[in-house]
Every structure is written in structure tokens, then in C-alpha cells.
Scaffold this motif. Structure first.
Motif, PDB file in Angstrom:
ATOM      1  N   GLY A 166      58.144  71.738  -4.265  1.00 42.99           N
ATOM      2  CA  GLY A 166      56.864  72.056  -4.879  1.00 42.99           C
ATOM      3  C   GLY A 166      55.898  70.886  -4.841  1.00 42.99           C
ATOM      4  O   GLY A 166      54.686  71.060  -4.619  1.00 42.99           O
ATOM      5  N   ALA A 167      56.401  69.670  -5.063  1.00 43.11           N
ATOM      6  CA  ALA A 167      55.546  68.486  -5.024  1.00 43.11           C
ATOM      7  C   ALA A 167      54.988  68.258  -3.623  1.00 43.11           C
ATOM      8  O   ALA A 167      53.825  67.849  -3.460  1.00 43.11           O
ATOM      9  N   ILE A 168      55.781  68.525  -2.592  1.00 45.89           N
ATOM     10  CA  ILE A 168      55.298  68.358  -1.215  1.00 45.89           C
ATOM     11  C   ILE A 168      54.150  69.323  -0.931  1.00 45.89           C
ATOM     12  O   ILE A 168      53.129  68.951  -0.328  1.00 45.89           O
ATOM     13  N   TYR A 169      54.296  70.566  -1.349  1.00 49.06           N
ATOM     14  CA  TYR A 169      53.207  71.531  -1.151  1.00 49.06           C
ATOM     15  C   TYR A 169      51.951  71.083  -1.900  1.00 49.06           C
ATOM     16  O   TYR A 169      50.836  71.160  -1.370  1.00 49.06           O
ATOM     17  N   ALA A 170      52.095  70.594  -3.137  1.00 46.72           N
ATOM     18  CA  ALA A 170      50.941  70.182  -3.931  1.00 46.72           C
ATOM     19  C   ALA A 170      50.239  68.981  -3.300  1.00 46.72           C
ATOM     20  O   ALA A 170      49.006  68.954  -3.184  1.00 46.72           O
ATOM     21  N   VAL A 171      50.998  67.991  -2.864  1.00 48.28           N
ATOM     22  CA  VAL A 171      50.406  66.786  -2.279  1.00 48.28           C
ATOM     23  C   VAL A 171      49.760  67.095  -0.932  1.00 48.28           C
ATOM     24  O   VAL A 171      48.676  66.577  -0.616  1.00 48.28           O
ATOM     25  N   THR A 172      50.401  67.937  -0.131  1.00 50.77           N
ATOM     26  CA  THR A 172      49.827  68.289   1.160  1.00 50.77           C
ATOM     27  C   THR A 172      48.506  69.027   0.998  1.00 50.77           C
ATOM     28  O   THR A 172      47.519  68.736   1.703  1.00 50.77           O
ATOM     29  N   LEU A 173      48.461  69.987   0.090  1.00 46.07           N
ATOM     30  CA  LEU A 173      47.224  70.724  -0.143  1.00 46.07           C
ATOM     31  C   LEU A 173      46.140  69.805  -0.709  1.00 46.07           C
ATOM     32  O   LEU A 173      44.964  69.904  -0.318  1.00 46.07           O
ATOM     33  N   TYR A 174      46.513  68.905  -1.617  1.00 44.78           N
ATOM     34  CA  TYR A 174      45.539  67.962  -2.169  1.00 44.78           C
ATOM     35  C   TYR A 174      44.982  67.042  -1.082  1.00 44.78           C
ATOM     36  O   TYR A 174      43.780  66.733  -1.060  1.00 44.78           O
ATOM     37  N   VAL A 217      33.204  76.386  -3.120  1.00 45.99           N
ATOM     38  CA  VAL A 217      34.266  75.473  -2.701  1.00 45.99           C
ATOM     39  C   VAL A 217      34.519  74.429  -3.781  1.00 45.99           C
ATOM     40  O   VAL A 217      35.207  73.428  -3.542  1.00 45.99           O
ATOM     41  N   ALA A 218      33.972  74.639  -4.959  1.00 43.08           N
ATOM     42  CA  ALA A 218      34.119  73.677  -6.059  1.00 43.08           C
ATOM     43  C   ALA A 218      35.572  73.426  -6.435  1.00 43.08           C
ATOM     44  O   ALA A 218      35.938  72.277  -6.736  1.00 43.08           O
ATOM     45  N   PRO A 219      36.458  74.446  -6.445  1.00 47.17           N
ATOM     46  CA  PRO A 219      37.859  74.170  -6.805  1.00 47.17           C
ATOM     47  C   PRO A 219      38.530  73.156  -5.890  1.00 47.17           C
ATOM     48  O   PRO A 219      39.459  72.463  -6.323  1.00 47.17           O
ATOM     49  N   ALA A 220      38.085  73.054  -4.643  1.00 40.36           N
ATOM     50  CA  ALA A 220      38.683  72.075  -3.731  1.00 40.36           C
ATOM     51  C   ALA A 220      38.402  70.654  -4.192  1.00 40.36           C
ATOM     52  O   ALA A 220      39.256  69.760  -4.073  1.00 40.36           O
ATOM     53  N   HIS A 221      37.209  70.412  -4.725  1.00 44.26           N
ATOM     54  CA  HIS A 221      36.847  69.076  -5.184  1.00 44.26           C
ATOM     55  C   HIS A 221      37.465  68.755  -6.547  1.00 44.26           C
ATOM     56  O   HIS A 221      37.670  67.579  -6.875  1.00 44.26           O
ATOM     57  N   ALA A 222      37.742  69.767  -7.322  1.00 46.28           N
ATOM     58  CA  ALA A 222      38.273  69.543  -8.666  1.00 46.28           C
ATOM     59  C   ALA A 222      39.787  69.485  -8.717  1.00 46.28           C
ATOM     60  O   ALA A 222      40.368  69.150  -9.765  1.00 46.28           O
ATOM     61  N   GLY A 227      33.835  87.678   6.972  1.00 50.86           N
ATOM     62  CA  GLY A 227      33.089  86.439   7.171  1.00 50.86           C
ATOM     63  C   GLY A 227      33.909  85.247   7.600  1.00 50.86           C
ATOM     64  O   GLY A 227      33.355  84.149   7.765  1.00 50.86           O
ATOM     65  N   VAL A 228      35.210  85.399   7.810  1.00 50.81           N
ATOM     66  CA  VAL A 228      36.065  84.279   8.222  1.00 50.81           C
ATOM     67  C   VAL A 228      36.086  84.202   9.744  1.00 50.81           C
ATOM     68  O   VAL A 228      36.402  85.182  10.420  1.00 50.81           O
ATOM     69  N   GLU A 229      35.737  83.041  10.290  1.00 53.03           N
ATOM     70  CA  GLU A 229      35.775  82.833  11.733  1.00 53.03           C
ATOM     71  C   GLU A 229      37.151  82.327  12.151  1.00 53.03           C
ATOM     72  O   GLU A 229      37.926  81.805  11.332  1.00 53.03           O
ATOM     73  N   ALA A 230      37.437  82.458  13.437  1.00 53.38           N
ATOM     74  CA  ALA A 230      38.764  82.099  13.939  1.00 53.38           C
ATOM     75  C   ALA A 230      39.071  80.624  13.712  1.00 53.38           C
ATOM     76  O   ALA A 230      40.199  80.260  13.349  1.00 53.38           O
ATOM     77  N   GLU A 231      38.072  79.752  13.916  1.00 53.65           N
ATOM     78  CA  GLU A 231      38.308  78.316  13.716  1.00 53.65           C
ATOM     79  C   GLU A 231      38.691  78.020  12.273  1.00 53.65           C
ATOM     80  O   GLU A 231      39.569  77.182  12.001  1.00 53.65           O
ATOM     81  N   GLY A 232      38.022  78.676  11.333  1.00 51.66           N
ATOM     82  CA  GLY A 232      38.353  78.466   9.934  1.00 51.66           C
ATOM     83  C   GLY A 232      39.748  78.956   9.583  1.00 51.66           C
ATOM     84  O   GLY A 232      40.477  78.299   8.831  1.00 51.66           O
ATOM     85  N   ALA A 233      40.121  80.118  10.123  1.00 55.29           N
ATOM     86  CA  ALA A 233      41.462  80.652   9.858  1.00 55.29           C
ATOM     87  C   ALA A 233      42.538  79.742  10.432  1.00 55.29           C
ATOM     88  O   ALA A 233      43.589  79.531   9.801  1.00 55.29           O
ATOM     89  N   VAL A 234      42.280  79.182  11.611  1.00 55.35           N
ATOM     90  CA  VAL A 234      43.251  78.260  12.209  1.00 55.35           C
ATOM     91  C   VAL A 234      43.398  77.007  11.360  1.00 55.35           C
ATOM     92  O   VAL A 234      44.512  76.536  11.091  1.00 55.35           O
ATOM     93  N   SER A 277      40.241  65.595   2.344  1.00 53.05           N
ATOM     94  CA  SER A 277      39.815  65.170   3.674  1.00 53.05           C
ATOM     95  C   SER A 277      38.883  66.181   4.340  1.00 53.05           C
ATOM     96  O   SER A 277      37.659  66.047   4.277  1.00 53.05           O
ATOM     97  N   PHE A 278      39.417  67.219   4.914  1.00 53.93           N
ATOM     98  CA  PHE A 278      38.610  68.073   5.782  1.00 53.93           C
ATOM     99  C   PHE A 278      38.422  69.497   5.284  1.00 53.93           C
ATOM    100  O   PHE A 278      37.509  70.203   5.739  1.00 53.93           O
ATOM    101  N   LEU A 279      39.275  69.968   4.385  1.00 56.87           N
ATOM    102  CA  LEU A 279      39.287  71.393   4.064  1.00 56.87           C
ATOM    103  C   LEU A 279      37.997  71.899   3.401  1.00 56.87           C
ATOM    104  O   LEU A 279      37.533  72.999   3.751  1.00 56.87           O
ATOM    105  N   PRO A 280      37.361  71.177   2.485  1.00 60.42           N
ATOM    106  CA  PRO A 280      36.115  71.699   1.904  1.00 60.42           C
ATOM    107  C   PRO A 280      35.026  71.933   2.946  1.00 60.42           C
ATOM    108  O   PRO A 280      34.313  72.947   2.897  1.00 60.42           O
ATOM    109  N   VAL A 281      34.881  71.010   3.893  1.00 53.67           N
ATOM    110  CA  VAL A 281      33.878  71.184   4.948  1.00 53.67           C
ATOM    111  C   VAL A 281      34.228  72.375   5.823  1.00 53.67           C
ATOM    112  O   VAL A 281      33.357  73.172   6.212  1.00 53.67           O
TER     113      VAL A 281
END
Length: 361
Positions: free
Chosen positions: A207-215, A236-241, A331-338, A220-224
Motif C-alpha cells: 500500500g505504501a508503494i502505491y501511495a508514494v508512486t501516485l504522489y 485537478v486540485a486534488p492532485a496538488h493537495a 473528453g479523454v484523449e489517447a495520450e492522456g489515457a496512456v 511531477s507530471f500528472l497534473p499537467v
């Protein structure tokens, strides 16, 4: 002495004949007792690490029946709960072409077939479904403001309609049937599998690995990526919080599923014939082909279980997250899904490697 030997030689046949006669008499005079024992006798066969009862269903019909049961149960439950899961439908993409529907159904059949031919049991498929269907539903709950009850109900339907058909058609493996009771079938490393503290530590680690990886992805790049390729995303506010601590209460359930899918079967893996051949491998006399096999796939059975299940988890999680995000969310594009699916694919790989390292200790 000669008379004594003669007496022995003449009495032994009589003793044997008397034993046979008494045995026959007992079987002829106790049919009721014999019937009770015969009724309780149950034939079992060994299939990899799972002890299963012979099924009366023809082998060619089992997988089609499994698929039929899963799809039927899923359709029925989603119909019954349509009023509670309407929020999910509000952000869903309109599937107006047959190939889109066929892709979703085909992928679902592939998931079930992979589990069936991989000799997974109901717990395995339930854990794999939670790990692979959880990320797209987490996306809906966190960034599309879908009610938690709708998301949890959808996830429960997906897990249940996978577990029940497998449970009906294939009993649990020994790895998921371990117990400390006196008359239970013992499995390798039973003391580890039945240790509550070890199971908790493995769950927390995953569980800690999943939490740290997502954080790390959020930092880094996920909000953009979300703002760029998810055109209808409300926020996208939850990503920053988010922090690893705030993500852990959710990721602990993923850790439990990963422990069930990777750690438990690996710990319960018994040494195989391949392990014996590996121990007897002689580099001086081995052929070139034997050297290649030894160096590429010359691992113990436990390590092979970790590798194959981690690869399966990465494949199913990555593809399902992409399919569900790109094909079902408007509204989800292929690049975003990847990009979004890549986060969970990496988390799955790191988690499998960490659990494999724990198994090797």
C-alpha cells in the motif's frame, strides 16, 4: 525341529485363508457401513497448486460458461443499481460504434480467459479486478466529482461478478485455503501464510508503494497531463493537495489485493521438478540450449510465480486503465489515457518487485 518347521509350513496357508475368509465375511455382512464410507470418499486431482474436485462440466464449456455468468451477473447488477450509479453514466462517452462495444467486451473476455488459463482462483481474480478496475474509478471519484457510493458500488459489482463465477467453477487454491486447524491441509510455509503480523506488514508495504508512486506522479507530471488531455475534467486540485499520508487510506486496499495476488501464492509455491533440474545443472556438460534456458528462466518456482504474476498485474492494470479511461470517459484523449495508465503500471511493477524481495528473504 523338522516337525516344527513342517507344522509352521502347514499352518501359514490356513491362517492366510482364514484372514481372507474373515475379510470377505465382514464385507458381506456390513453393506450399510461400507456404503457410508463410500459415500464420504471424494476423489480429488492435483492441478498445479490447487486441489480441485473433478467437474462434471465438459472442459470446452467451462470458459464459455464462466464468461456467460460474469457478463450476465454484471449486466443484471448494473441494471438493478442504475439509479445509484447514474453519476458514472453522466461522464461516460457515448459508444455509438460496434467496434467500441466489441473492444470493451473483448477485453473483458480476455481478462477472464487469462485468469482461467492462468489457473487463478476466485481470490486471485477478485484481487486482480480490484487492482485493475480501481484506478479508472479512482479517477472518476477524485477528479470528476462522482459520488463515492457510485464508485464503490461499481467496483463492488466488478469484483463480485468476477469472484462468484470463478468460485462456482474452480475451488480455492491451497495458498488461499491455509489454516492452523488440526485437520486442515498443510501447505509450504503455512506458518507465514497464517501469520497475521506478516500479512499486515506485506499489505502495508504494498500500500505504501502505491501511495508514494501516485504522489510522485502528482508532484511531477500528472497534473499537467490531466489538464491537457482530459478536456472535460472539472478540477485537478486534488492532485496538488495530495500527500502520501492522505493517499494511504485508499492505497492500503490496493496493497491488500497485491499481497493476495502476488505474495501469498509465491510463499505457498512448492519446489518443482524444474528446481531439482536447476540444482543438478552442470555447466561443464550442459549444452548451449540448456545454458540459455538456465540463464534466462532458471529461477526457482517461487521467483517464477512472482515474475509471472507481476507481469500479469502490469499488463491487466495498464491495459484496463487505458481502455476504461479512453473508451468510457468523455473528453479523454489517447495520450492522456496512456500517461495515466503508465502511473499504475509502474506502481504495479515496483510492488511486485518489493513483494518478491520479501519472499526471497
Amino acid at each position: 525341529m523338522g516337525k516344527h518347521r513342517e507344522f509352521q509350513s502347514t499352518t501359514k496357508p490356513h491362517v492366510a485363508n482364514s484372514t481372507i475368509l474373515l475379510t470377505a465375511l465382514a464385507y458381506s455382512t456390513m453393506p450399510a457401513l461400507r456404503g457410508k464410507f463410500s459415500e464420504k470418499a471424494t476423489a480429488v486431482v492435483q492441478q498445479d497448486d490447487a486441489v480441485i474436485r473433478p467437474s462434471k462440466i465438459p472442459p470446452l464449456l467451462r470458459l464459455p460458461l464462466l464468461v456467460l455468468l460474469s457478463l450476465t451477473f454484471s449486466s443484471m447488477l448494473y441494471s438493478f443499481t442504475s439509479s445509484q450509479t447514474a453519476d458514472v453514466a453522466s461522464v461516460s462517452r457515448s459508444l455509438d460504434q460496434w467496434w467500441q462495444v466489441g473492444a470493451l467486451v473483448g477485453w473483458r473476455i480476455f481478462e477472464l480467459g487469462l485468469g482461467w488459463y492462468g489457473n487463478y482462483d476466485g481470490y486471485d481474480l477478485a484481487a486482480l479486478t480490484l487492482l485493475s478496475h480501481g484506478p479508472p474509478l479512482y479517477l472518476l471519484s477524485t477528479f470528476y466529482e462522482i459520488r463515492p457510493v457510485a464508485v464503490l458500488l461499481s467496483l463492488a459489482i466488478d469484483v463480485t461478478t468476477t469472484y462468484i463465477p470463478f468460485r462456482l467453477l474452480r475451488p480455492l487454491s491451497l495458498a488461499h485455503s491455509t489454516s492452523n486447524t488440526r485437520y486442515w491441509v498443510k501447505v509450504p510455509n503455512n506458518e507465514i501464510l497464517s501469520s497475521t503480523s506478516i500479512q499486515i506488514y506485506a499489505t502495508i508495504l504494498a500500500g505504501a508503494i502505491y501511495a508514494v508512486t501516485l504522489y510522485t506522479a502528482y508532484a511531477s507530471f500528472l497534473p499537467v497531463l490531466l489538464a491537457t488531455y482530459f478536456s472535460n475534467i472539472p478540477t485537478v486540485a486534488p492532485a496538488h493537495a495530495s500527500t502520501p499520508i492522505s493517499l494511504f487510506p485508499l492505497s492500503i486496499f490496493l496493497g491488500l489485493a497485491a499481497k493476495c495476488f502476488i505474495f501469498t501464492p509465491a510463499v505457498a509455491a512448492e519446489p518443482s521438478l524444474a528446481d531439482a533440474k536447476k540444482a543438478a545443472f552442470n555447466p561443464a556438460t550442459a549444452s548451449l540450449g540448456e545454458h540459455v534456458v538456465y540463464n534466462v528462466w532458471g529461477y526457482s518456482k517461487r521467483t517464477k510465480v512472482v515474475i509471472t504474476r507481476t507481469a500479469t498485474l502490469m499488463l491487466v492494470t495498464g491495459v484496463n486503465t487505458f481502455v476504461q479511461a479512453f473508451f468510457t470517459i468523455e473528453g479523454v484523449e489517447a495520450e492522456g489515457a496512456v500517461g495515466f495508465s503508465l502511473v499504475w503500471l509502474v506502481a504495479s511493477g515496483i510492488t511486485g518487485a518489493a513483494l518478491g524481495a520479501v519472499c526471497a528473504i
